[in-house]
Design an enzyme around this catalytic site. Sequence first.
Site, short mmCIF file in Angstrom:
data_model
loop_
_atom_site.label_atom_id
_atom_site.label_comp_id
_atom_site.label_asym_id
_atom_site.label_seq_id
_atom_site.Cartn_x
_atom_site.Cartn_y
_atom_site.Cartn_z
N THR A 1 0.87 -1.18 0.00
CA THR A 1 0.00 0.00 0.00
C THR A 1 0.90 1.22 0.00
OG1 THR A 1 -1.80 -1.12 1.16
CG2 THR A 1 -1.78 1.28 1.24
N LYS B 1 -0.93 5.05 8.56
CA LYS B 1 -0.24 5.22 7.28
C LYS B 1 -1.24 5.38 6.14
CE LYS B 1 1.99 2.35 3.81
NZ LYS B 1 2.45 0.99 3.48
N LYS C 1 -7.69 1.48 -2.61
CA LYS C 1 -7.30 1.04 -1.27
C LYS C 1 -7.39 2.19 -0.27
CE LYS C 1 -5.44 -1.25 2.15
NZ LYS C 1 -4.11 -1.89 2.13
#
Length: 307
Positions: A96, A246, A171
């Site tokens: 990611t 994050k 995502k």
Amino acid sequence: MSEVVAFIGLGRMGGPMAGRLAAAGHRVVGYDVVPGLLAAAEGRGVEAAPSAVAAVTEADVVVTMLPTGRHVLGLYRDEGLLAAARPGTLFLDCSTIDVADARAAHEAVRAAGHRALDAPVSGGVVGAEAGTLTFMAGGGAEEFARAEPLLAAMGARSVHCGDAGAGQAAKICNNMILGISMIAVSEAFVLGESLGLSHQALFDVASTSSGQCWALTTNCPVPGPVPASPANHDYRPGFSAPLMAKDLRLAAEAARANGVAAELGLRAAELYAAFAGGEGAEQDFSGIVRAVRQGPAPTSDQNGTTA
């Protein structure tokens, strides 16, 4: 059809994913900078390589599962993975990372004569172990079709979201929804506590009415209603608070860069940054309920300065 797969990054997500590929009959050659992780992957049927470059030399497909875009781009370009791979190798990045970094990775891969797909995952460590991950893919239709059998070995669903970087975009949008909803569910339970409402009573109502969501019914942030949730295991991470922080940071940066007034997303990023930087550093992201009980977290400006 059996493939030779190089798998770089064998941590809590990558290790199980590589193991599922090996169990599906593929030859998996793996590498990780942490020797213990490499040894654990060998126990899952993965062949250990002495370096990332050595892992890719015979590979049909190179899968990377790394912390940041800097690591992905550095491995591709600076450490020589693209130069070491055979022409036409498919580079499948399941990390990611920032959308811009994902697009830069695609460009580097294509310029080196290879094919690229970004395919970050949703489902956490539990999904990686069980093979129930969802993959969000960005890249060409041909590359997606080429990767589908491998994605099916590692997960339950894969969605082609669009061209380069679209998987990463999906995502961070998905996880912005998840982060906001976990905070909302946590606040509701804390409010319920203050009103004398039992956790089970609130769960029984919300899980079967308009408050129903994954953060409630699968990863419930309070002990009791969902026995398998991290809340019943001292918030041992399935999806850790630092990883959520994050992802929300990436979403917040994208929102600011594109002029999107994502007020709840930006605030969620602040709350998780504070939680992950303190007591939540080793906890599941559902542990944010503890921070809610303790009171307001400090805010930060757009440059990340705490106020």
